[in-house]
Design an enzyme around this catalytic site. Structure first.
Site, PDB file in Angstrom:
ATOM      1  CG  HIS A 107      11.904 -15.152   4.243  1.00  0.00           C
ATOM      2  ND1 HIS A 107      11.594 -14.951   2.922  1.00  0.00           N
ATOM      3  CD2 HIS A 107      12.550 -16.339   4.319  1.00  0.00           C
ATOM      4  CE1 HIS A 107      12.024 -15.983   2.228  1.00  0.00           C
ATOM      5  NE2 HIS A 107      12.615 -16.843   3.045  1.00  0.00           N
TER       6      HIS A 107
ATOM      7  CG  ASP B  77      16.803 -21.390   8.799  1.00  0.00           C
ATOM      8  OD1 ASP B  77      16.827 -22.603   8.565  1.00  0.00           O
ATOM      9  OD2 ASP B  77      17.072 -20.524   7.964  1.00  0.00           O
TER      10      ASP B  77
HETATM   11  N1  ACO Z   1      16.580  -8.830  13.560  1.00  0.00           N
HETATM   12  C1  ACO Z   1      16.494  -7.485  13.712  1.00  0.00           C
HETATM   13  N2  ACO Z   1      16.216  -6.634  12.690  1.00  0.00           N
HETATM   14  C2  ACO Z   1      16.026  -7.169  11.468  1.00  0.00           C
HETATM   15  C3  ACO Z   1      16.094  -8.557  11.244  1.00  0.00           C
HETATM   16  C4  ACO Z   1      16.375  -9.392  12.346  1.00  0.00           C
HETATM   17  N3  ACO Z   1      16.451 -10.713  12.194  1.00  0.00           N
HETATM   18  N4  ACO Z   1      15.867  -8.807   9.949  1.00  0.00           N
HETATM   19  C5  ACO Z   1      15.653  -7.618   9.362  1.00  0.00           C
HETATM   20  N5  ACO Z   1      15.748  -6.627  10.274  1.00  0.00           N
HETATM   21  C6  ACO Z   1      15.518  -5.200  10.052  1.00  0.00           C
HETATM   22  C7  ACO Z   1      16.739  -4.534   9.446  1.00  0.00           C
HETATM   23  O1  ACO Z   1      17.622  -4.039  10.424  1.00  0.00           O
HETATM   24  C8  ACO Z   1      16.105  -3.445   8.626  1.00  0.00           C
HETATM   25  O2  ACO Z   1      15.727  -2.401   9.491  1.00  0.00           O
HETATM   26  P1  ACO Z   1      15.679  -0.849   8.983  1.00  0.00           P
HETATM   27  O3  ACO Z   1      14.805  -0.854   7.753  1.00  0.00           O
HETATM   28  O4  ACO Z   1      15.070  -0.111  10.129  1.00  0.00           O
HETATM   29  O5  ACO Z   1      17.093  -0.480   8.669  1.00  0.00           O
HETATM   30  C9  ACO Z   1      14.801  -4.093   8.110  1.00  0.00           C
HETATM   31  O6  ACO Z   1      14.484  -5.088   9.100  1.00  0.00           O
HETATM   32  C10 ACO Z   1      14.929  -4.746   6.778  1.00  0.00           C
HETATM   33  O7  ACO Z   1      16.062  -5.597   6.795  1.00  0.00           O
HETATM   34  P2  ACO Z   1      16.802  -6.097   5.493  1.00  0.00           P
HETATM   35  O8  ACO Z   1      18.083  -6.731   5.872  1.00  0.00           O
HETATM   36  O9  ACO Z   1      16.842  -4.974   4.497  1.00  0.00           O
HETATM   37  O10 ACO Z   1      15.745  -7.137   4.959  1.00  0.00           O
HETATM   38  P3  ACO Z   1      16.036  -8.258   3.924  1.00  0.00           P
HETATM   39  O11 ACO Z   1      14.764  -8.601   3.288  1.00  0.00           O
HETATM   40  O12 ACO Z   1      17.163  -7.884   3.025  1.00  0.00           O
HETATM   41  O13 ACO Z   1      16.608  -9.411   4.861  1.00  0.00           O
HETATM   42  C11 ACO Z   1      17.056 -11.382   5.990  1.00  0.00           C
HETATM   43  C12 ACO Z   1      16.102 -10.651   5.024  1.00  0.00           C
HETATM   44  C13 ACO Z   1      18.475 -11.373   5.419  1.00  0.00           C
HETATM   45  C14 ACO Z   1      16.578 -12.820   6.082  1.00  0.00           C
HETATM   46  C15 ACO Z   1      17.017 -10.665   7.370  1.00  0.00           C
HETATM   47  O14 ACO Z   1      15.695 -10.637   7.855  1.00  0.00           O
HETATM   48  C16 ACO Z   1      17.955 -11.341   8.391  1.00  0.00           C
HETATM   49  O15 ACO Z   1      19.142 -11.020   8.414  1.00  0.00           O
HETATM   50  N6  ACO Z   1      17.410 -12.279   9.220  1.00  0.00           N
HETATM   51  C17 ACO Z   1      18.238 -13.012  10.154  1.00  0.00           C
HETATM   52  C18 ACO Z   1      18.938 -14.166   9.453  1.00  0.00           C
HETATM   53  C19 ACO Z   1      17.997 -15.277   9.072  1.00  0.00           C
HETATM   54  O16 ACO Z   1      17.187 -15.739   9.873  1.00  0.00           O
HETATM   55  N7  ACO Z   1      18.135 -15.765   7.825  1.00  0.00           N
HETATM   56  C20 ACO Z   1      17.344 -16.905   7.321  1.00  0.00           C
HETATM   57  C21 ACO Z   1      16.398 -16.471   6.242  1.00  0.00           C
HETATM   58  S1  ACO Z   1      15.423 -17.834   5.734  1.00  0.00           S
HETATM   59  C22 ACO Z   1      16.419 -18.712   4.714  1.00  0.00           C
HETATM   60  O17 ACO Z   1      17.239 -18.228   3.996  1.00  0.00           O
HETATM   61  C23 ACO Z   1      16.287 -20.128   4.791  1.00  0.00           C
END
Ligand code: ACO
Length: 426
Positions: free
Chosen positions: A304, A361
């Site tokens: 998140h 979620d």
């Molecule tokens: N699985 C694996 N790796 C992940 C995940 C994941 N679900 N989420 C983040 N990471 C990793 C990224 O690869 C990145 O790694 P790195 O720094 O080594 O390159 C690091 O964690 C940071 O990721 P970002 O995408 O920069 O983090 P951000 O804060 O932008 O993303 C997000 C948040 C979009 C929710 C992300 O965690 C994600 O894609 N999760 C899966 C989708 C999801 O569940 N979305 C629902 C969110 S809740 C809502 O909106 C209701």
């Protein structure tokens, strides 16, 4: 301690005021930065940028806190109703009994949808995603119901109308997509009961309202009712800042919510769990894929932007999930996979180091499945729940004397001035 920060740049010092919120959060106010220094700030994805001051929702991602108008979300989930939560978010306080009664009457009075709107649904191509339909339908409401925004009473009617009609429209889209007769709202049912009845009642199989299912839906909607300046809420505020009507701003919010990185994640989680189940993937294989930098695969329902600990909503949703499935004596293999996946991820160094915990979620999809909601309607369920929050945020922005047209800047990185070349010379 000074209540400003200093920026030293090119031999000059700029004093930037520091403002503090009611929970001690601090921000550097840069509203005069460009005017005074010629500089702008760059913050792709807005992770460090506050777009407004707001009285509505407080969340603290480090400590897993979520409160609506100061009230912890777990208390609302335990004792409150969804209607009460909607009133709280929109009006800033819990309703008195009489206000609650009047609100219920208004929601009932405005719950029907203009019959002519049915033709919109009927002419949508088969297989259209319900989120696309809902976004278009909410926008279309403007042509059927005037937006009254001049005095408080008129605004209230417009807001209540939207809250009342959205669940009718969502259920209608489901019924029409299945080629079934539309079920109308009933005055003797509560907000949640009415929705379930409109979704599942049929002339050949009358729907029996199950209090456990109503309870699960109530909690699901309360937990989704607001989440401060997330992607879809920011869309509502930004689109609304152009002073479009309420319906258009909410329609933009619905479109933003659709994405799998945002509200679409509940659908994506169930699709991911179904894929694991159907194709016999092992949990270590899935964890490995999610960690592999060369693979775009992510563990849906994990991570998140703000929560860097367990999402407080996920805790409540997980409990709800267990209770609902136990009471229904339903076995859902996806729940077992979800639990195994969660346990493995929480012990894995990659997930620990990246602060990746289950978000709301991760379990909400399984709750919705147990209620009987089809997978492609999951994000619509989220949208109905989030509507009070979007309305409250839109209203706050409209009444904020400092609110301006939202217009971010950029750092241009394209070609410098280049002459036009006629076709023959290219
Ligand atoms: N699985 C694996 N790796 C992940 C995940 C994941 N679900 N989420 C983040 N990471 C990793 C990224 O690869 C990145 O790694 P790195 O720094 O080594 O390159 C690091 O964690 C940071 O990721 P970002 O995408 O920069 O983090 P951000 O804060 O932008 O993303 C997000 C948040 C979009 C929710 C992300 O965690 C994600 O894609 N999760 C899966 C989708 C999801 O569940 N979305 C629902 C969110 S809740 C809502 O909106 C209701």
């Amino acid at each position: 301690m000074p209540d400003y920060a200093e920026l030293h740049y090119m031999g000059k010092v700029y004093k930037l005021p520091v403002i503090e919120g009611s929970e001690g959060e601090k921000a550097i106010d840069i509203s005069r930065l460009r005017q005074e220094s010629g500089l702008i700030t760059l913050d792709v994805g807005y992770g460090n940028t506050g777009s407004c001051c707001s009285d509505i929702t407080f969340m603290n991602g480090e400590n897993g806190i979520l409160r609506y108008r100061g009230i912890p979300v777990d208390q609302l989930a335990e004792y409150g109703t969804f209607k009460e939560t909607a009133f709280l978010l929109i009006h800033g306080r819990l309703p008195t009994w009489e206000e609650y009664r009047q609100f219920s009457v208004l929601l009932n009075d405005h719950s029907l949808v203009h019959e002519d709107m049915r033709s919109f649904y009927q002419h949508y191509p088969k297989g259209s995603h319900p989120m696309g339909i809902l976004s278009a339908m909410v926008n279309a409401l403007k042509s059927f119901y005037p937006v009254l925004e001049n005095i408080d009473e008129e605004i209230n009617i417009t807001l209540t109308r939207l809250l009342a009609k959205i669940r009718t429209m969502a259920a209608m889209s489901y019924k029409i997509s299945r080629g079934h007769r539309v079920v109308y709202p009933r005055p003797d049912l509560t907000y949640c009961e009415n929705f379930l009845n409109m979704m599942f009642d049929s002339p050949v199989r009358p729907y029996r309202i199950d209090p456990d299912v109503v309870q699960a839906l109530r909690v699901f909607w309360i937990l989704h009712a607001d989440h401060e300046q997330n992607c879809s809420t920011s869309a509502v505020r930004i689109v609304g800042s152009g002073r479009v009507n309420l319906y258009a701003a909410i329609s933009a919010g619905i479109a933003a919510l659709w994405g799998p990185l945002h509200g679409g994640a509940n659908q994506a989680v169930v699709e991911m769990l179904t894929d694991i189940h159907a194709n016999g993937h092992t949990i270590p294989q899935i964890i490995q894929r999610a960690k592999d930098k060369n693979d775009p695969y992510r563990l849906m329902g994990f991570g998140h932007r703000v929560y860097k600990t367990y999402d407080p909503r996920a805790k409540i949703m997980k409990k709800m999930c267990d209770t609902l499935l136990q009471k229904k004596t339903t076995q859902d293999p996806l729940l077992d996979i979800a639990k195994e996946l969660e346990a493995a991820a929480l012990e894995d160094n990659y997930f620990i180091e990246h602060n990746l915990y289950p978000n709301v979620d991760f379990y909400s999809g399984i709750v919705l499945r147990a209620i009987g909601i089809p997978t492609n309607m999951f994000t619509v369920m989220f949208a109905i729940g989030r509507l009070p929050g979007w309305i409250a945020q839109w209203l706050e922005s409209m009444n904020d004397p400092n609110w301006k047209l939202c217009r971010p800047r950029q750092i241009y990185t394209g070609p410098v001035e280049t002459d036009y070349i006629p076709f023959d010379d290219r």
